[in-house]
Design a protein around this motif. Structure first.
Motif, short mmCIF file in Angstrom:
data_model
loop_
_atom_site.label_atom_id
_atom_site.label_comp_id
_atom_site.label_asym_id
_atom_site.label_seq_id
_atom_site.Cartn_x
_atom_site.Cartn_y
_atom_site.Cartn_z
N LEU A 91 0.78 -1.26 -0.01
CA LEU A 91 0.03 -0.05 -0.05
C LEU A 91 1.15 1.20 0.14
CD1 LEU A 91 -3.01 1.12 0.16
CD2 LEU A 91 -2.89 1.00 2.64
N ASP A 92 1.85 1.23 0.71
CA ASP A 92 2.86 2.17 0.96
C ASP A 92 3.61 2.53 -0.56
OD1 ASP A 92 2.22 2.89 3.37
OD2 ASP A 92 4.40 1.93 4.27
N VAL A 93 3.96 1.18 -1.28
CA VAL A 93 4.51 1.77 -2.58
C VAL A 93 3.39 2.22 -3.63
CG1 VAL A 93 5.20 0.26 -4.40
CG2 VAL A 93 6.18 -0.21 -2.31
N VAL A 94 2.22 1.56 -3.46
CA VAL A 94 1.23 2.08 -4.55
C VAL A 94 0.88 3.50 -4.40
CG1 VAL A 94 -1.15 1.70 -4.92
CG2 VAL A 94 0.08 -0.20 -5.02
N ASN A 95 0.81 3.91 -3.02
CA ASN A 95 0.44 5.45 -2.63
C ASN A 95 1.82 6.15 -2.72
OD1 ASN A 95 -2.03 5.03 -2.10
ND2 ASN A 95 -1.72 4.67 -0.09
N GLY A 96 3.12 5.79 -2.92
CA GLY A 96 4.20 6.53 -3.20
C GLY A 96 4.76 7.03 -1.79
N ALA A 97 4.05 6.25 -0.74
CA ALA A 97 4.67 6.71 0.67
C ALA A 97 6.03 6.11 1.06
CB ALA A 97 3.66 6.37 1.74
N SER A 98 6.36 4.95 0.28
CA SER A 98 7.59 4.44 0.79
C SER A 98 8.90 5.05 0.59
CB SER A 98 7.66 3.06 -0.23
OG SER A 98 9.05 2.53 -0.48
N ALA A 99 9.87 5.11 1.52
CA ALA A 99 11.25 5.71 1.19
C ALA A 99 11.90 5.36 0.10
CB ALA A 99 11.94 5.71 2.67
N ALA A 100 11.90 4.10 -0.09
CA ALA A 100 12.67 3.45 -1.31
C ALA A 100 11.93 3.89 -2.68
CB ALA A 100 12.68 1.96 -1.23
N GLU A 101 10.88 3.91 -2.92
CA GLU A 101 10.01 4.49 -3.74
C GLU A 101 10.27 5.99 -4.21
OE1 GLU A 101 8.42 3.06 -6.48
OE2 GLU A 101 9.04 0.94 -5.59
N ASN A 102 10.50 6.89 -2.82
CA ASN A 102 10.74 8.17 -3.17
C ASN A 102 12.24 8.48 -3.62
OD1 ASN A 102 8.19 9.29 -2.41
ND2 ASN A 102 8.42 9.26 -0.29
N ALA A 103 12.83 7.47 -3.05
CA ALA A 103 14.61 7.73 -3.49
C ALA A 103 14.42 7.18 -4.96
CB ALA A 103 15.30 6.70 -2.85
N LYS A 104 13.84 6.41 -5.32
CA LYS A 104 13.88 6.05 -6.93
C LYS A 104 13.34 7.33 -7.51
CE LYS A 104 13.36 0.96 -6.52
NZ LYS A 104 12.36 0.01 -6.63
N LEU A 105 12.26 7.76 -7.39
CA LEU A 105 11.50 8.90 -7.94
C LEU A 105 12.88 10.03 -8.15
CD1 LEU A 105 8.90 10.04 -9.16
CD2 LEU A 105 8.69 11.02 -6.76
N HIS A 106 13.38 10.46 -6.91
CA HIS A 106 14.15 11.56 -7.04
C HIS A 106 15.40 11.19 -7.68
CE1 HIS A 106 11.91 13.83 -4.50
NE2 HIS A 106 12.07 12.79 -3.36
N ARG A 107 15.69 9.97 -7.69
CA ARG A 107 16.95 9.49 -8.62
C ARG A 107 16.72 9.86 -10.11
NH1 ARG A 107 18.36 5.25 -5.86
NH2 ARG A 107 17.03 3.74 -6.95
N ARG A 108 15.61 9.35 -10.62
CA ARG A 108 15.18 9.35 -12.08
C ARG A 108 15.11 11.03 -12.45
NH1 ARG A 108 10.24 5.86 -10.87
NH2 ARG A 108 11.45 3.77 -10.16
N GLU A 109 14.74 11.54 -11.32
CA GLU A 109 14.54 13.09 -11.70
C GLU A 109 15.62 13.77 -11.83
OE1 GLU A 109 11.76 14.66 -8.52
OE2 GLU A 109 10.07 14.22 -9.68
N ARG A 110 16.83 13.21 -10.97
CA ARG A 110 18.01 13.92 -10.88
C ARG A 110 18.89 13.61 -12.21
NH1 ARG A 110 18.55 12.73 -5.55
NH2 ARG A 110 19.51 10.67 -6.02
N LEU A 111 18.45 12.13 -12.70
CA LEU A 111 19.17 11.85 -13.93
C LEU A 111 18.66 12.56 -15.07
CD1 LEU A 111 21.37 9.89 -15.01
CD2 LEU A 111 19.62 7.91 -14.95
N ARG A 112 17.33 12.70 -14.97
CA ARG A 112 16.60 13.49 -16.49
C ARG A 112 17.25 14.81 -16.42
NH1 ARG A 112 10.20 13.91 -16.06
NH2 ARG A 112 10.79 14.85 -14.29
N THR A 113 17.36 15.59 -15.14
CA THR A 113 17.91 16.91 -15.23
C THR A 113 19.24 16.98 -15.75
OG1 THR A 113 16.47 17.45 -13.21
CG2 THR A 113 18.17 19.12 -13.89
N LEU A 114 19.89 15.92 -15.28
CA LEU A 114 21.37 15.77 -15.79
C LEU A 114 21.50 15.57 -17.33
CD1 LEU A 114 24.56 15.82 -15.14
CD2 LEU A 114 24.35 13.27 -14.85
#
Length: 185
Positions: A91-114
């Motif tokens: 449920l945390d993963v589906v809702n995006g509340a998981s710290a691991a999912e948030n870290a993945k999201l931020h890593r993708r955003e940084r890579l896209r910006t780079l």
């Protein structure tokens, strides 16, 4: 036979049992409040009994509040026999509340910006992590995204870059899991 607390070996009090049942019913309520597509995605990730899965889906089809209230009580009863931890994690993963999912999201955003700021460095990093990546396609998306920004157009290619990075990350994780299974056999 009385239920024993796994931490101290003492009998579990009636208050603790009732609280645990209430927590499971609240988890059931959180599940039925999900949009139908998210609920189906979650049910695909977590193993639940057919009865419980059917009861969760049935709740969303019920039109009357009283019928939904009774169905929610039934779901709470079914949840008593289920381990809530995997459900809560999914449920945390589906809702995006998981710290691991948030870290993945931020890593993708940084890579896209780079990628938009410094193509050579970003593509080298992507090629190092995911050798199967289609670098030509990423270059094309980058050019399109920069053009869209200049012309104040909707960020279609900008979003597409994120999706490609997400697919690479998920595909790389699946490949790594497959490799690990092959080594153990």
């Amino acid at each position: 036979m009385e239920e024993l607390d796994p931490l101290d070996g003492e009998p579990v009090s009636k208050t603790k049992r009732k609280q645990a049942m209430q927590d499971k019913q609240d988890l059931g309520r959180a599940l039925v409040e999900l949009p139908p597509d998210r609920l189906k995605r979650l049910l695909g990730k977590v193993e639940l009994s057919e009865t419980l899965s059917g009861a969760l889906l049935e709740y969303q089809r019920l039109p009357k509040r009283e019928a939904q209230r009774r169905q929610l009580q039934y779901i709470g009863k079914l949840m008593r026999d289920v381990d809530p931890e995997p459900i809560q994690a999914a449920l945390d993963v589906v809702n995006g509340a998981s710290a691991a999912e948030n870290a993945k999201l931020h890593r993708r955003e940084r890579l896209r910006t780079l990628l938009l700021e410094n193509e050579a460095v970003a593509l080298a990093d992507i090629a190092a992590h995911w050798p199967q990546a289609d670098l030509t396609h990423l270059r094309q998306l980058r050019r399109s995204a920069l053009k869209e920004q200049e012309q104040n157009k909707p960020p279609k290619s900008y979003r597409a870059i994120f999706q490609v990075l997400k697919e690479l990350e998920e595909g790389g994780a699946a490949a790594a899991t497959g490799d690990d299974a092959g080594e153990e056999a």
